[in-house]
Motif scaffolding. Structure first.
Motif, short mmCIF file in Angstrom:
data_model
loop_
_atom_site.label_atom_id
_atom_site.label_comp_id
_atom_site.label_asym_id
_atom_site.label_seq_id
_atom_site.Cartn_x
_atom_site.Cartn_y
_atom_site.Cartn_z
N CYS A 72 0.84 -1.20 0.00
CA CYS A 72 0.00 0.00 0.00
C CYS A 72 0.88 1.25 0.00
N GLY A 73 0.52 2.24 -0.77
CA GLY A 73 1.25 3.51 -0.77
C GLY A 73 0.47 4.55 -1.55
N ASP A 103 -1.02 16.13 -9.46
CA ASP A 103 -0.75 16.71 -8.14
C ASP A 103 -1.56 16.04 -7.04
N THR A 104 -2.32 15.02 -7.36
CA THR A 104 -3.21 14.39 -6.38
C THR A 104 -2.68 13.03 -5.97
N GLY A 105 -2.54 12.83 -4.67
CA GLY A 105 -2.11 11.54 -4.16
C GLY A 105 -3.27 10.56 -4.10
N HIS A 106 -3.11 9.41 -4.73
CA HIS A 106 -4.15 8.39 -4.76
C HIS A 106 -3.72 7.20 -3.89
N THR A 142 -1.87 3.79 6.76
CA THR A 142 -1.61 5.10 7.35
C THR A 142 -2.85 5.99 7.26
N ASP A 143 -2.87 7.02 8.12
CA ASP A 143 -3.97 7.99 8.08
C ASP A 143 -4.03 8.68 6.72
N ALA A 146 -6.92 9.70 1.77
CA ALA A 146 -6.98 9.80 0.31
C ALA A 146 -8.04 8.86 -0.26
N ALA A 147 -8.12 7.66 0.28
CA ALA A 147 -9.12 6.70 -0.19
C ALA A 147 -10.53 7.21 0.08
#
Length: 296
Positions: free
Chosen positions: A149-150, A156-159, A241-242, A247-248
């Motif tokens: 998982c990462g 620019d968006t973390g998925h 992680t938080d 993000a999810a």
């Protein structure tokens, strides 16, 4: 005093009209609860609240969540995972007992082969379990799926992302040549080749990712008889992680990448994970899809 509860039609059909009406009237529902999605406090008297029913083979457990986090729904889980959910929910919801609903046992879909578990690694979490795929081509060996998982940036968006990599070749039934058909099998299921990591892949109907009580439980695929069944399930739910969970929840989906054995490996940091994925993309060895969240 009536609670601000939402009981979906699918939850109502599982627990029955009488129990649903009792919940809406204030029975069996706590005033205060810990949201099963974001893990922060909620108040069913003051804010819209979803009822979430976790359903195992023989029992079901009712949990509560902010309506802004997830809608009321039924979430299928294994009986073993339900034991942990009961413990977590009971600890978090002290104002009222956790309702359980007896169910007729359901025969689970057969898995491909038994698989051993592996230890957790970074960047966030890594685990192994049985894929609902044909046996690997090497006789007498069982393929193990590694799940890492990462966060992966799309522009620019973390998925929130999962990288799935088997420990050995996976072939179709009857194939004893040793040819790895893992990506071909996933493409048959609707996953698409990745040519640019910055582009978000399309959602895959019927597939989803189950994150409950702040942990990754399973990747679900469509069942032949309707509904969902486990494609991959953690031997023990994995802590995420938080930032990954946030993000999810914000996007309502998780990106699943799949690569052949030995292509990416277990990278200790998210920047190294991205570099390994970029190398695999350049070689045409990555397929992906966006999978909506089931439960949280």
């Amino acid at each position: 005093m009536p609670r601000m509860l939402d009981v979906s039609d699918e939850v109502r059909s599982e627990i029955g009209d009488d129990e649903a009406d009792r919940l809406l009237g204030g029975a069996h529902a706590p005033d205060n609860y810990e949201c099963t999605s974001c893990r922060t406090p909620g108040d069913s008297l003051q804010e819209p609240t979803s009822t979430v029913l976790f359903v195992g083979e023989e029992t079901a457990v009712l949990a509560f969540a902010h309506a802004r986090c997830i809608p009321s729904q039924v979430v299928p889980v294994s009986e073993e995972q339900l034991v942990g959910a009961v413990r977590s929910i009971s600890q978090a919801q002290t104002d009222a007992p956790t309702p359980t609903v007896a169910r007729t046992p359901v025969v689970p879909a057969p898995a491909a082969t038994p698989a051993a578990s592996s230890s957790a690694t970074s960047p966030v979490a890594d685990a192994a379990n049985t894929p609902a795929l044909p046996q690997p081509t090497a006789p007498g060996q069982a393929a193990i799926l590694g799940i890492t998982c990462g966060l992966v940036l799309h522009g620019d968006t973390g998925h929130a992302s999962l990288v799935v990599e088997p420990t050995g070749p996976v072939g179709r039934p009857g194939n004893t040549s040793g040819t790895d058909e893992f990506l071909d099998l996933l493409q048959d299921a609707g996953f698409q080749p990745v040519t640019d990591l910055n582009k978000t892949p399309d959602q895959l109907p019927g597939w989803s990712v189950l994150v409950a009580m702040g942990k990754l439980h399973a990747i679900l695929q469509p069942a032949a008889a309707g509904g969902s069944t486990g494609w991959w399930q953690a031997h023990q739910p994995l802590q995420v992680t938080d930032a990954w969970r946030f993000a999810a929840n914000q996007l309502g989906e998780v990106t699943m990448y799949a690569v052949p054995a030995g292509m990416v490996g277990r990278q200790p940091r998210e920047d190294l994970l991205r570099q390994a994925l970029e190398r695999a993309v350049a070689l045409g060895q990555v397929v992906a899809a966006s999978l909506p969240l089931a439960g949280t």
